[in-house]
Every structure is written in structure tokens, then in C-alpha cells.
Motif scaffolding. Structure first.
Motif, PDB file in Angstrom:
ATOM      1  N   VAL A 184      -5.824   1.657   4.161  1.00  0.00           N
ATOM      2  CA  VAL A 184      -5.497   0.933   2.934  1.00  0.00           C
ATOM      3  C   VAL A 184      -6.683   0.986   1.988  1.00  0.00           C
ATOM      4  O   VAL A 184      -7.784   0.550   2.335  1.00  0.00           O
TER       5      VAL A 184
ATOM      6  N   GLU B 257      -2.760  -0.631  -4.645  1.00  0.00           N
ATOM      7  CA  GLU B 257      -3.813   0.353  -4.902  1.00  0.00           C
ATOM      8  C   GLU B 257      -3.700   0.994  -6.289  1.00  0.00           C
ATOM      9  O   GLU B 257      -4.646   1.618  -6.761  1.00  0.00           O
TER      10      GLU B 257
ATOM     11  N   GLN C  92      -5.604  -7.187   0.413  1.00  0.00           N
ATOM     12  CA  GLN C  92      -5.928  -5.871   0.967  1.00  0.00           C
ATOM     13  C   GLN C  92      -6.318  -5.978   2.440  1.00  0.00           C
ATOM     14  O   GLN C  92      -5.863  -5.183   3.273  1.00  0.00           O
TER      15      GLN C  92
ATOM     16  N   ASN D  57       0.848  -1.190   0.000  1.00  0.00           N
ATOM     17  CA  ASN D  57       0.000   0.000   0.000  1.00  0.00           C
ATOM     18  C   ASN D  57       0.885   1.242   0.000  1.00  0.00           C
ATOM     19  O   ASN D  57       2.076   1.172   0.287  1.00  0.00           O
TER      20      ASN D  57
ATOM     21  N   SER E  29      -2.882   6.659  -2.224  1.00  0.00           N
ATOM     22  CA  SER E  29      -4.293   6.763  -1.817  1.00  0.00           C
ATOM     23  C   SER E  29      -4.622   8.082  -1.137  1.00  0.00           C
ATOM     24  O   SER E  29      -5.748   8.577  -1.251  1.00  0.00           O
TER      25      SER E  29
ATOM     26  N   PHE F 113      -7.498  -2.634  -3.292  1.00  0.00           N
ATOM     27  CA  PHE F 113      -6.444  -3.150  -4.153  1.00  0.00           C
ATOM     28  C   PHE F 113      -6.998  -3.516  -5.525  1.00  0.00           C
ATOM     29  O   PHE F 113      -8.070  -4.102  -5.637  1.00  0.00           O
TER      30      PHE F 113
END
Length: 246
Positions: free
Chosen positions: A159, A150, A227, A75, A154, A162
Motif C-alpha cells: 500500500v 493513493e 493507510q 488502495n 501504485s 495515501f
């Protein structure tokens, strides 16, 4: 003066990183005779940014062994997470994938090619499919492939969802996918800010997820599972660092 100093520090670090990136890319293109040499220049460029920001990087967990093909899926909440990854991850991955956006920098395509970093073409399905197949062959040959789950930074404290690219590579090569959690960037230098707070980025290798017997129809489920594992580690580190509920 603390906040002002942090803004000056973050602003100067960001300006230096951006302004010197073409020169670093040119140096890689002209002088690097191996992926390791190219990656060391990338790592040094990233370390300079982190040093100015007064940010350290801590790596924990069990990294994959060399020669055992796998996909390491991570991530990234802030640009400083990307810098942390680039500064320390090269002993643990043999090849990586990055956003094609970086290709706007002069000499970057040659530099990334020398460093064995694949640029993922956004909005180009056939190009992405060719890259995935190239990554599959690399993993089948025993390489450890680093891939951002991702598909972008982000910008959130957590998180994000994905994408399935890393999962497709892992499934088609029948290799494990390893969740890699990066924590700290959102708090130290949030996306869109130039205020750099001193601190530490935590990078943690999670438990490998096996893909034996899976096919392309399982890619979405595998991405969600990866994820979820990454998000669980993220929450654990947020609590361990005393940031839960803040």
C-alpha cells in the motif's frame, strides 16, 4: 505453454477492454436513465475483462449500511484491482471518485457523470477543492463515497502513501472513513504486464475510523492512519494466501 497462454489471455482481455470502452461509455451516455443503470454497464464491462483473465473477486468484511454517510477509502496496486472494484462495489458505495485521466476516452465525462463518478482533476487545486466540497455535501446527505487513497495505481506489492483527499471529505462531513483493502492484482496482473494469471482478488472492508472533533489540520494524520490500517489488512491477506516472503 502456460505462460504463453496467460500472456495471450491478458493481452486479449486488455485490448478488448480498451477498444470497447468508448462504445460502453457511449451506451451509458445514451441509454442510462439512473446511476444504477450506468454502473451496471460499467460493472459488466469490468466483469468481461476479469472473466477472460480467469480472475474472480471475493468481498469480505462488514460493508457500510445504505443511508449512513461515510468515505470508503481503498488502495489499488494494479489495473486489475480497479476492474475488480468496478465489478462489485456498487451495492456498497453511492458515489465514487476516479482519476481525471479516464476523461481522455470519448464520452467518458458524460458516462461518469451519469454513474455518479467524480473525476479528480490532477494539478488543479481549485477544481479538486470544488470536488471535495461536492463530496462533503453528498456524504452529509447520507451517501457512501468511494475514494482511492493513493490517487493512482501504485504498481507495488503493498500500500503506497495515501493522499489527504478522502480524509478531508470525511473530516469536513464528520463521517467515518472506512479502510477498504484490495489484494491480489499485483500478483495476478502486475502494472505494465499483460500476463494474466488465474486467481482471486480479495476486497475487504476494515474497521471504520471515526472523525468526530477532527479538523483539516488532522487530515494528514488521518490519511496515515487509514493507510496503516489498509496496509495491515494487505499483509494479513498476503500471509493467508501463502504469499508472505515471496
Amino acid at each position: 505453454m502456460g505462460a504463453l497462454e496467460e500472456v495471450i489471455r491478458g493481452g486479449s482481455a486488455s485490448a478488448l477492454w480498451i477498444s470497447s470502452l468508448p462504445l460502453t461509455s457511449l451506451r451509458i451516455a445514451l441509454t442510462s436513465e439512473s446511476p444504477d443503470a450506468a454502473r451496471e454497464l460499467i460493472a459488466a464491462h469490468s466483469r468481461r475483462f476479469l472473466d477472460i483473465c480467469q480472475i474472480k473477486v471475493n468481498v469480505s468484511g462488514a460493508p457500510p449500511e445504505a443511508g449512513v454517510g461515510c468515505v470508503v477509502c481503498h488502495n489499488e496496486a494494479s489495473f486489475v484491482d480497479v476492474a475488480a472494484y468496478l465489478s462489485v462495489m456498487w451495492p456498497y458505495v453511492d458515489r465514487a471518485a476516479g482519476a481525471d485521466l479516464y476523461a481522455v476516452c470519448p464520452f467518458m465525462r458524460t458516462a461518469t457523470r451519469k454513474a455518479a463518478i467524480e473525476l479528480v482533476p490532477r494539478g488543479n487545486r481549485s477544481g479538486t477543492e470544488r470536488l471535495i466540497e461536492k463530496a462533503v455535501k453528498a456524504v452529509e446527505s447520507g451517501e457512501r463515497m468511494g475514494w482511492g487513497g493513493e490517487g493512482r495505481i501504485s504498481g507495488q506489492d503493498g500500500v503506497a502513501r495515501f493522499k489527504v483527499g478522502a480524509s478531508l471529505v470525511a473530516i469536513r462531513s464528520q463521517a467515518p472513513i472506512i479502510p477498504l483493502m484490495i489484494y491480489g492484482g499485483h500478483r495476478l496482473l502486475p502494472l505494465g504486464s499483460i500476463r494474466a494469471r488465474p486467481g482471486e482478488i480479495h476486497i475487504h472492508f476494515g474497521t471504520p475510523i471515526l472523525t468526530k472533533g477532527l479538523d483539516d489540520t488532522d487530515a494528514r494524520e488521518l490519511a496515515d492512519k487509514t493507510q496503516a490500517a489498509t496496509a495491515e489488512m494487505y499483509a494479513q491477506f498476503r500471509e493467508q494466501c501463502g504469499h508472505a516472503g515471496t
